[in-house]
Structure formats: structure tokens, C-alpha cells
Design a protein around this motif. Sequence first.
Motif, PDB file in Angstrom:
ATOM      1  N   THR A 105       2.923   1.668  25.817  1.00 45.91           N
ATOM      2  CA  THR A 105       4.380   1.638  25.948  1.00 45.91           C
ATOM      3  C   THR A 105       4.945   3.053  25.847  1.00 45.91           C
ATOM      4  O   THR A 105       4.570   3.822  24.961  1.00 45.91           O
ATOM      5  CB  THR A 105       4.988   0.735  24.867  1.00 45.91           C
ATOM      6  OG1 THR A 105       4.497  -0.590  25.048  1.00 45.91           O
ATOM      7  CG2 THR A 105       6.496   0.731  24.955  1.00 45.91           C
ATOM      8  N   SER A 130       6.172  -3.315  20.474  1.00 47.58           N
ATOM      9  CA  SER A 130       5.383  -3.793  21.605  1.00 47.58           C
ATOM     10  C   SER A 130       3.919  -3.916  21.202  1.00 47.58           C
ATOM     11  O   SER A 130       3.403  -3.055  20.474  1.00 47.58           O
ATOM     12  CB  SER A 130       5.504  -2.845  22.798  1.00 47.58           C
ATOM     13  OG  SER A 130       4.578  -3.189  23.814  1.00 47.58           O
ATOM     14  N   SER A 178       8.370  -4.966  30.624  1.00 46.36           N
ATOM     15  CA  SER A 178       7.917  -6.203  30.008  1.00 46.36           C
ATOM     16  C   SER A 178       8.935  -7.317  30.212  1.00 46.36           C
ATOM     17  O   SER A 178      10.058  -7.101  30.661  1.00 46.36           O
ATOM     18  CB  SER A 178       7.689  -5.982  28.518  1.00 46.36           C
ATOM     19  OG  SER A 178       8.936  -5.846  27.854  1.00 46.36           O
ATOM     20  N   GLU A 179       8.514  -8.521  29.840  1.00 48.22           N
ATOM     21  CA  GLU A 179       9.462  -9.628  29.741  1.00 48.22           C
ATOM     22  C   GLU A 179      10.427  -9.336  28.592  1.00 48.22           C
ATOM     23  O   GLU A 179      10.109  -8.581  27.679  1.00 48.22           O
ATOM     24  CB  GLU A 179       8.721 -10.934  29.456  1.00 48.22           C
ATOM     25  CG  GLU A 179       7.736 -11.359  30.510  1.00 48.22           C
ATOM     26  CD  GLU A 179       7.087 -12.673  30.143  1.00 48.22           C
ATOM     27  OE1 GLU A 179       7.787 -13.677  29.965  1.00 48.22           O
ATOM     28  OE2 GLU A 179       5.855 -12.688  29.998  1.00 48.22           O
ATOM     29  N   THR A 224       3.462  -7.668  31.618  1.00 50.72           N
ATOM     30  CA  THR A 224       3.512  -6.718  30.510  1.00 50.72           C
ATOM     31  C   THR A 224       3.878  -7.474  29.233  1.00 50.72           C
ATOM     32  O   THR A 224       4.802  -8.274  29.239  1.00 50.72           O
ATOM     33  CB  THR A 224       4.548  -5.622  30.801  1.00 50.72           C
ATOM     34  OG1 THR A 224       4.211  -5.000  32.043  1.00 50.72           O
ATOM     35  CG2 THR A 224       4.549  -4.583  29.697  1.00 50.72           C
ATOM     36  N   PRO A 225       3.141  -7.280  28.141  1.00 50.07           N
ATOM     37  CA  PRO A 225       3.348  -8.106  26.948  1.00 50.07           C
ATOM     38  C   PRO A 225       4.793  -8.088  26.465  1.00 50.07           C
ATOM     39  O   PRO A 225       5.475  -7.067  26.500  1.00 50.07           O
ATOM     40  CB  PRO A 225       2.404  -7.468  25.917  1.00 50.07           C
ATOM     41  CG  PRO A 225       1.388  -6.744  26.716  1.00 50.07           C
ATOM     42  CD  PRO A 225       2.078  -6.284  27.955  1.00 50.07           C
ATOM     43  N   LYS A 226       5.256  -9.264  26.032  1.00 50.53           N
ATOM     44  CA  LYS A 226       6.616  -9.416  25.530  1.00 50.53           C
ATOM     45  C   LYS A 226       6.736  -8.721  24.179  1.00 50.53           C
ATOM     46  O   LYS A 226       5.925  -8.930  23.289  1.00 50.53           O
ATOM     47  CB  LYS A 226       6.951 -10.893  25.398  1.00 50.53           C
ATOM     48  CG  LYS A 226       8.349 -11.170  24.844  1.00 50.53           C
ATOM     49  CD  LYS A 226       8.540 -12.643  24.525  1.00 50.53           C
ATOM     50  CE  LYS A 226       8.437 -13.481  25.769  1.00 50.53           C
ATOM     51  NZ  LYS A 226       8.746 -14.913  25.483  1.00 50.53           N
ATOM     52  N   HIS A 228      13.375  -4.725  25.930  1.00 48.36           N
ATOM     53  CA  HIS A 228      12.246  -4.591  26.845  1.00 48.36           C
ATOM     54  C   HIS A 228      11.410  -3.390  26.415  1.00 48.36           C
ATOM     55  O   HIS A 228      11.910  -2.472  25.759  1.00 48.36           O
ATOM     56  CB  HIS A 228      12.712  -4.368  28.290  1.00 48.36           C
ATOM     57  CG  HIS A 228      13.464  -5.510  28.887  1.00 48.36           C
ATOM     58  ND1 HIS A 228      12.858  -6.481  29.647  1.00 48.36           N
ATOM     59  CD2 HIS A 228      14.777  -5.837  28.827  1.00 48.36           C
ATOM     60  CE1 HIS A 228      13.780  -7.352  30.039  1.00 48.36           C
ATOM     61  NE2 HIS A 228      14.945  -6.984  29.558  1.00 48.36           N
ATOM     62  N   SER A 229      10.155  -3.408  26.831  1.00 46.50           N
ATOM     63  CA  SER A 229       9.317  -2.221  26.672  1.00 46.50           C
ATOM     64  C   SER A 229       8.908  -1.736  28.064  1.00 46.50           C
ATOM     65  O   SER A 229       8.619  -2.537  28.945  1.00 46.50           O
ATOM     66  CB  SER A 229       8.065  -2.537  25.840  1.00 46.50           C
ATOM     67  OG  SER A 229       7.265  -3.508  26.476  1.00 46.50           O
ATOM     68  N   GLU A 241       6.432   0.657  30.503  1.00 48.02           N
ATOM     69  CA  GLU A 241       5.155   1.352  30.637  1.00 48.02           C
ATOM     70  C   GLU A 241       5.217   2.228  31.883  1.00 48.02           C
ATOM     71  O   GLU A 241       6.294   2.462  32.439  1.00 48.02           O
ATOM     72  CB  GLU A 241       4.009   0.337  30.694  1.00 48.02           C
ATOM     73  CG  GLU A 241       3.900  -0.488  29.412  1.00 48.02           C
ATOM     74  CD  GLU A 241       2.670  -1.372  29.382  1.00 48.02           C
ATOM     75  OE1 GLU A 241       1.902  -1.318  30.363  1.00 48.02           O
ATOM     76  OE2 GLU A 241       2.487  -2.091  28.397  1.00 48.02           O
ATOM     77  N   GLY A 285      -2.748  -6.526  24.936  1.00 45.92           N
ATOM     78  CA  GLY A 285      -1.601  -7.416  24.876  1.00 45.92           C
ATOM     79  C   GLY A 285      -1.901  -8.829  25.321  1.00 45.92           C
ATOM     80  O   GLY A 285      -0.997  -9.664  25.373  1.00 45.92           O
ATOM     81  N   SER A 324       1.511  -3.550  23.289  1.00 46.13           N
ATOM     82  CA  SER A 324       0.747  -2.694  24.187  1.00 46.13           C
ATOM     83  C   SER A 324       0.780  -1.262  23.692  1.00 46.13           C
ATOM     84  O   SER A 324       1.841  -0.716  23.372  1.00 46.13           O
ATOM     85  CB  SER A 324       1.318  -2.777  25.604  1.00 46.13           C
ATOM     86  OG  SER A 324       0.659  -1.871  26.450  1.00 46.13           O
TER      87      SER A 324
END
Length: 1341
Positions: A624, A619, A674-675, A594-596, A666-667, A669, A847, A621
Motif C-alpha cells: 500500500t 491495509s 482497494s474496495e 485489492t484487499p479491503k 480506500h488503500s 497501490e 491479502g 497489503s
Amino acid sequence: MTLDRPGEGAMMLRTLTLLLFCIRLSLGMTPIVMRSQPELWIETNYPQAPWENITLWCKSPSRISSKFLLLKDKTQMTWIRPSHKTFQVSFPIGALTNSNTGLYRCCYWKETGWSEPSKVLELEAPGQLPKPIFWIQAETSPLPGCNVNILCHGWLQDLVFMLFKEGYAEPVDYQVPTGTVAIFSIANMTPESEGVYICRTHIQMLPALWSEPSNPLKLIVAGLYPKPTLTAYPGPIMAPGESLNLRCQGPIYGMTFALIRLEDLEKSFSSKRPIKNEAYFFFRALQTHDAGHYLCFYYDGSYRGSLLSNILRIWVTDTSPKTWLLAQPSPVVQMGQNVSLWCRGPVDGVGLALYKKGEDKPLQRLDATSIDDDKSFFLSNVAYSDAGIYSCHYLLSWKTSVRMTSHNTVEIVVVDKPPKPSLSAWPSTVFKLGKAITLQCPVPHPVLEFCLEWEERATSQKFSADGDFIISDVEGKGTGTYSCSCRIEAQPNIWSHRSEPLKLMGPAGFLTWNYVLNEAVRLSLIMQLVALLLVVLWIRWKCRRLRIREAWLLGTAQGVTMLFLLTALLCCAISFAGLCNGVLTEETEIIMPTPKPELWAETNFPLAPWKNLTLWCRSPSGSTKEFVLLKDGTGWIATRPASEQVRAAFPLGALTQSHAGSYHCHSWEEMAVSEPSEALELVGTDILPRPVISASPPVRGQELRIRCKGWLAGVGFALYKEGAREPVQQLGAVGREGFFTIQRMEDKHEGNYSCRTHTEKRPFKWSEPSEPLELVIKEMYPKPFFKTWASPVVTPGARVTFNCSTPHQHMSFILYKDGSEVASSDRSWASPGASAAHFLIVSVGTGDGGNYSCRYYDFSIWSEPSDPVELVVTDFYPKPTLLAQPGPVVLPGKNVTLRCQGAFQGMRFALLQEGTQVPLQFQSASGNSADFLLHAVGAEDSRNYSCVYYETTMANRGSHLSKPLMIWVTDTFPKPWLFAEPSSVVPMGQNVTLWCQGPVHGVGYILHKEIEATPVQLWGSTSNDGAFPITNISGASIGRYSCCYHPDWTSPIKIQPSNTLELIVTGLLPKPSLLAQPGPMVAPGENMTLQCQGELPDSTFVLLKKGTQEPLVQQRPVGYRADFWMPAVRNEDSGIYSCVYYLDSAPFAASNHSDFLEIWVTDKPPKPSLSAWPSTVFKLGKDITLQCRGPLPGVEFVLEHDGEEAPQQFSEDGDFVINNVEGKGIGNYSCSYRLQAYPDIWSEPSEPLELVGAAGPAAQECTVGNIVRSTLIVVVVVALGVVLAIEWKKWPRLRTRGSETDGRDQTIALEECNQEGDPGTNANSPSSISQGTSVELPVPI
């Protein structure tokens, strides 16, 4: 700088320092404004009499410390070890007495020892204020008009600071700062600003109590005299150990001349005062560190300086700097054509020479003046003797031992046709099920277009601008032999020789067997396991019932097991041969996390951000759902993101000690988190967040960019190197992150670096230093070649493959995204000798964009990082608009600017050119548009362009691509085309639209009518594609029309008119008649005449065909009839025709259309096709529909059944329903048709179609998979039966209890079956034998 005691030497040194500051600024270099020494000041609780109780405070500038030291008169007075590490400590002095007066300084303890002392605080006798100190600090404005800040340190807070200038009784400026330092700014230094300045302070409540004056500071303005010239003798390129003279010459005698090397301003400063107006700076034995950029200036006795000379670069090297050679328009030249060889290099003011391999003397020479005029070497009317390898070198006119080198050579190929290219296939020449193959046709020179030919189909051709052709194998139609050719830009009409043929294999041969064998092995393994289990269970059951010998049991089990093992070994052998699982390829699928998200801080107090701070998390993405903020890894705050911007705010308010800590977010989903973002560290209530420093691995001799992320917008950046007191580089307010550049990485640049941020305005508030970053130059392999197979600008869902390759063998590869590792390719599974790895993103998401790079390694040795590839994922933001200025049509050699206008500010823009995979240019813009300059365009630049913008901080999320814009490089506008819609022959009262269209877009058109001096209509650039509508047409609209381009900018480009269109209005005269001779149906190749008979003599006749907008032909015969002769007619001449006639003079009336006449060009109508629905196999109670289809309309179909003389059925739509009552529907069928207008002419019959049925149960449809599975079952069962039969034959037959067999055999069976029975029973005793037929004992298995 600060001098503690005034003096002439101090005055000269201070003046020269200011001069060097202004020189640094004039070169665009960042000044040094910060020192690492601590700060010393005074605090008191008696503001009107501060000497009554004094406390000295010492504060470290950048780090906490465990010890502080106070010095008086350069001797140690006292030191303090605080109970905990802190930034500042206090030294109580008490009431000021004569014993306390003196010079005070302080230090703090660092890891490597005591720091540099603070500025000197001078305490005078009681009743006086401390003497302020005075120094200069340069701003960032360049010469002329250098801006200077003068800083006055008063030691106490809430003082009034006064600035005095020599010769003035009143102060020229005053300030009341909140701290202990006042900043006096002198903007745009002029000669009137020169003079001696001092600073004094006094207490606000006691204006009569003044401090001692500070030491005087003299300001001198540089740049008042004309600039000198700097030349090198014997030349700018010299070898180490040779001597060099640099001559600085000015127009004024008696001046002092100074020489400076820009790489080291302070240390390289040297000056001379000759008698004449020139000075020579002599280097007796040059060394490599003497190389660099030099300039000189001169100044008078009052330190008034001249402008700076032009920069002269001096090269100290054994080999000359490399030159670059380029052939224009192409290194492949047709005999008799011309070619230009462009040679350029980094050294200015030196001539160039062109050499040909095999010849000692240069072919051509260019002096320095010709190079400045952008001239090149020119080969005219080339012949075969001009072919060869060319290179260029510097033409040195002085003696030196420097060896000449060239960056590259150019091979000129003189041909009658361009040489053949090479053709290769990726990933292999064998198709895989569901996979495509990319054929690559590379050539080493610029190519206009590639052509791919399929030898099995002579008419099948594909064209490409980049040489890549994607071949799919749908229904086996991709297999065959291919070759490619190309045409170069220099000769666009001449195609090259074809490449060597390349054969692709597909499902028609090898891969079908591969698939079947793979399926067979997979199913056989499963069946073997099931069969083994069943056999074991069967043996257990049989042994209990029949007491089978254990040896026979073991032999049977062993045979079954061996059959299973042999099958498994066969599968492994096949897999190694590449048949079971396909050929292994080094293609690693990238599983993207998951995109940072991005974390940053915002404030509405730019000078004191800690007063109100808000953390933001965003984010890349769009899916999110929620954000989480964590402090020190514990505790969290969740919030919903904004609906469109996908971000969330976490207000912290005014910072307190409870806020100190490390933050990241963090995000969330639907199913993943995410990272974590980069950690933001808050360290105190009045200190900026700690920045984060990072850099790619340093490479010797290459540029290195060091990134410092500061978290807040509008802060300044400073880069420090361990061991240096001052920052090595500084940057102004450039955003939330700054990039420091080391132009050429050398050994001297190794070390530990850190960075700090500060507020935008003075007095600066600084952050803590970042964690140290160690830069060490290690021995590395050369950087790999890194690219994407397709364009790096992709849409969501696209398939992206990164190719990382190197000539070194057996390497492992790492793929990085934005500096973080995302995938690896281990050589342990790579094929032997592999030198490349392919990283695959199956479906790109929003992302997945970012900056990708790769490296390879072998044990402990790594390669240099590859050049980055910016992957942009489009379709997230609205599309931009692309405009050409001044217009899309440009003269050769001129410049054109392409402006890409986006919808948001602060984006990065990319310009794409049709036919190229990599974007042509990149540009970051602070506004919402970017200008791309195409310099000196040529014919090769005539292409379609588009642009895209994207957000670099959020995974390169990009916009939709702009609408393509065609740029034409020509001295004449392309000729437009004028046509009428629906036709140029229009009935009276109808509407018609005249369309003027051409290949150039964004340019206006103008419409002209013959015999009229002014245009009829003018079409502007906002109209609808050059449409000129004419409504309710009448006789006044009859005439001849033409159009041309009408650009809205001033251009010398010639404009040419379009074709002439004659508009004919019908319905004013009687209609003519149209006949065909010899008839309406003729065979191909024969002649035909269409006769149009009118009512008026000497008219113009027009022949029309349905489906075409323009008349086919016009004719003005003598009389009433026009004969339109059609020689050697073809199939495409078939159609529906009509004709009209009109008068050439007023009133230009035209007749109605004649009756339509249908023409057939055929000797016999072509055969139809016959198909069956739903299949050709009858099912019980179901009918089959036969469908007969022909190419001609207006026909009647007939169906014929073999074995029946008369036709079975007739149909106008071609559908025939067949039933299978009593099996009469089975057999072969064919169909044919006849034209309704010519019922005696029948077409050829179609290909026969056989219908089959089943005499009993319905026939079961079998697929290939069913056949394979059924066959495997039979094979496995037969194999097991053979094994069981062989094992059964090895032993005597078993007899049951009621048989007449000799009791001895039965006894033997019982002995072997009961050998593990009761040990007290004798198996050979008579009693046991007599009772053997009536006892059943269990047989242990």
C-alpha cells in the motif's frame, strides 16, 4: 424496577427481583440493564429555588422522533410536534403551583406507536424538591458476593444525593454527580449489607432544603444456606405428553423451594413451601418447550436463599439424544488384539448399552458411575466372530416411549492384514502439459502411513502421512500404473493389501497427439483465413484480365469457403471430444481484488469519545502506498502510511455537527485501488458511532453468531429484538466488535434485530441503533463439504484450491471470503451431473488470507453455509517459539501443554500436527502466547508439532512457522547415539568432538566415561546439539564412553544409555602393514582377507575404511597379526582401507595408521558413457567434443572409431576433440578405460555414438513445431490446388485475343462477361461480333 408507592407486596417483589438478578449472575448470564423508555428530568434557571421556573425535558433513548407526549396523573396533558425530528424536547411549566403538582411521565412516537412511558416524576407542593426514585441494577460479578448498584434519580442536575440505611442516623454514602442520577455501589454483598435503604437529595447551596425520601428498598443476600439436590423421576429423558416429577431436596425443614428453567428465568419461576425438607414440581403432560436446563434453591421467610443446585437438563423428545461411538485405536483390528469402544452422549447420569447388529440383547452395559469414571466398552482378544457393526444407546431404567437413536455406527473389521484402500486421481488420470496429478489413497480409519508403488519400477516408492501423492510428468516419467497400501496405527509393522491398480496416461501417447492436433488446428484456421483472402484477391485480378465466368468464380469461392468451414467444424468436434482444448474442469480462478482496508476510531477520552476522535485506516497489503478517507462519498484526504504498520491516521478532534456523516477509506497501490472499508457513521456530537450488525444465514437447530461492530475499543454491546423493550443480550467491553450467540436457532428467534454500543462506565452514553438485521429461517439444502486440497496454512505465492462439494446434482456454487462473495461457479458451464466446484488462487498474496466458506443453490433454494476454512498466509511476522510443558517426552495417558510464544499481542494462534492438513487447534489470546492442551496423549500423538500466529482483522496475515517440536509418548526415553567426529581413531594432539544425538530435542545430555564415577561433562538445553569437544587429545582421553538424556524436569520416564564408543589415540606405536589376499581386486561374491601386521604381540587391531567415522571391526588375535575376513564381498566394499593396533591396558597406546590400501570389487570395470557436445551433427568449420565418463577414479580412457583397427586417441580426462576435415569425422564411436594401477584390465566399451554431417550447406535443425507447420502448409496448398483443378474442369478453356479459336466461343465468353454492359447494345448483332476480338470491357464482380 421502580414502584411508585411503598407496600408489602412491592417490597416482596423487589426483593425477589434482586434474588433473580443474583441467580442470573451466578450462572454467568448477562443481566438486563437498559430499558427503551424515554428519560424525563427538570431544568430551571433558579438553582436555589427551582420551583420558581420549571421546564420538563423528555429525551428518547435510541432514535429521533417527530412527536413527544407529556402526561400528568396518567392523563394526556400536552404533546409537541417539533419542526424537525430530534432526540429531546422541552415542556415549559413555569412557576410551580398547587395546580401543577402531580405525577408526570412522557412518551415519544415510534413507527409502531407511542413508546413506553418514562419513569414517574412526582412534583410536590411549592418549596419542595421532587421526590427521587430508587431502583437496583446488578453488575457482572457472580455469587458468592453479588455486587449491586443502587440508582437514585433526583430529576434535577447538580444535586447532592444521600443514601440512608434503616437503623443508621447518618447517611452511609453520598454523591454529587454531574447529571440527574447517582449510582451507589455495594460490593460483595454479605449479611451485614442486608437492610432497608432510602435515598434523598438536597441543593448544594441550600443544605437545609431536602426532598421527600424515596420509596424504601430492602436488600437480601442469597447463597447463605447449603445447596439442594435436584433429581428427575422417572428420568431426565421423557416423551411429549408423559408426566415428570422434579424433586428438590435440602437439609433444612420449613423452607420455600423454587424451581427455575434457565432458558426463561422470570417466566419459569415457581415456588412451593412444603412441610418437609423437599418439594416436588409436577409436570402432568410434558411439552417440547418444557425441555431445558433446570435448577432449584430454597429460601426462608426473610428471603435469605441457598446456593443453587447443580443444573439438571431435561429432554422432551420422541427420540433420544444421539450418542457417538468411536473405536480405539482403530476399527480395523488384527486377530488376537484388543479394541476399546468409546460411547458418549450429551445426557448425564444415564447408563449406556453396546449393541451389535443382528443381536437383540446388549453385549455390554455401563452404568452412570462408570461413564463418569471415563470407562469404555472393551473387546479383548478379538476373533472373526467379533467383526460386525456396533452401535450404542442410552440404557433407560424407566418406562418411556422415547425411541433410541445413535449418531453413528462403527464397523469392526477383524483381519490378518488391513483391508486394501482405494486409489483415485485428481483432476483426472490424463496428464496435461505442465500440470501435475494428485493421487489420493483414502481409507475410513486412522492410518499411520501410506505407500505408493509404481508397477513399472519395482524400486520406486513414495510415502505420505495424509494419503496424497503429487505426480508430475517431467519428460514423460510420470505415466504408468500405480497402486497404494497403508499401515494402521494399531499394527504399524503390517502393511495392508494393495489397492486396485490405476493407470496414468501422459505425453508418451494421448497427450502428445492432443498437443500436436491442437497446434495443427490452430495454425490451420489462421492459414485458411489468409488463403481465403488471397484467393478472393486472385479471382478479382484474373476476372479483370481474362474475363472469367462469374459462375466459375462463385463455385471456386464456394469450394474454398466450404474447406474453411469443414476445418472449423472439425476443430469444434475435436474440442467437444476433449482433444483440442483439453477436458473441461470446474476450476474457477479467483481474481482477488485489492484487499479491503479496516477503518476504526480511537480516542483518549473513553467516557466521552466525541471530545477527541481519530480515525485510523489500515491495509492488509504490504504494498500500500497511500490511503484515502471519504465522507458521504465525496471529498477526500490522502496521507502516506506508516512504513511498517501500513496504516494512516485522520484526526478529527472534537466532534461537531459538521463531522456528522458516513466515512469509509480506500488503500492505493501501484496500479489499483482497494474496495471501500465498512462505512463508519458519525451521527452527533455526543453519541457513539452507529454500529454495524451482520450474521450468516440462520439454520434451524444450529448455533448462530451475530456480529456487532462498534468501531471503538472498550465499549459495551447490547442486542435488541424488534418488539422487545429490553435488550435480549448484552456484552461488556470486549474490543471493537462483539459477538452475540443464539445457541439453537428456532422459529421463536426469527425477527428484526439491531445492536447498540455504550461507554464502558456509568452513566452510559449510547450509540444509535444499527440498521435492522432480519433473521428468517428458510428451507435450505444441507451445508456443503468444504476444504482445501492442501493445508490452509500457506506461504505467499503458494497455489490454493478450495473444493466445495455436495451430493446434489446440477448446482451452482458461491465462494465467500469474510462474508463477501469473491467467486462463483455457474452450472451453465459445469459438466453434466457436477456436484463439486474448485476455486483456485494461483498465487496467494498477503491479502488473500481470511475466513472462506461456500454455499450452493438451485434457483430459489440455497444451502446452509459450509463450515469456514481459515486461510492463513504466513511469512509476514517473526516466527514463534513452541515449547512443551513439562517436557517433550510424556507418559501415555498424561497431559502435555504446548505453549506457542509470539511477538505480538491480540493474535490468534493455530497448532499444526505433522501429517494432518487441518490445524489441530485454534485459540485467540489477549497476550502474546497461547497454551494448547493435549489431553491424555497416546501413541498416535507422537509426532512433530509446529505453530503459527496470525492477525484476524487483517486478512489472516501470519507469522513464519515455528521450529518443529517432536512430542514422544512413551515410558522410556529413546536411545541416543554417540559418535566421534571426524573419527573415533584420532592422532595424538588433534581435536575430536563426541556427539550425543537422539530424536528428542530440547532435552539435555550427559556424557559418561567408563571406570569414572562422575560424568565428564554436562550438556544443558542451550548447548550446541549435545557436542562434547576434546581439544589437544592425549593418552588420558583414551577409554570407553557412553551418554544418555538428562532432562531438566522431574519425570518418571526411564532413561537408557547410548551405545559404547571407544576412543583410540594413535601415534604412540609403530605403524602396521596392511595386505589383501588374494589381491586388491576381486569379483563380487568372492572372499577376501585383509592382513594387518603389527609390532607388538597380544594387541587389539582395528580395521578402518576411508569415509566412515567408526571402525569397521576390531580383533584381538594371539600374536602379531590380525586377519580380517571379508566373505562374499559386494561392490560397496570397494574403497580405501587402513588399520591400527593398540594396547588394552595402560598406557593404552595406539599405533599410527598403516599405509592406505585400495580395494576393487569387480569382475570387469563397468562400461562408461559417451556423449557429444554441442550435438552429434557437424556444422561447417566447427568441432565436436566427445566426453567419455566412467564410475571409477584413476583411469585412462581410449576412443575407438569404427573402421579403424588401432585406437584413435587416449585421454586421462575423457575428452576427445573430433573434426570433420574431408568428412572423416563421420561415423560410430565408442570408448573404454583401464585402471592405471592394473593396465591389463580394460572395461567394457560404451554404447556406440554416431556423428553425422552435411555434404554442402549446413544442415538446418528442425523442431516438431517446424515439421508440423511445414506439413500443414503443404496440405493446405495441395487442397486448394485440388479445388481449383476441379472447378477449372467444369468449364471450357479460355482463349485470349490472339488465338485461332472459333469466334463463337469468344463471343459466348464476351456475352457472359458483358451481360451487365450497355443495355442499348445488342450482343448478337453482326457488328458486335465482328468487333468482339478487339474490345475489352470490365467484368463486374
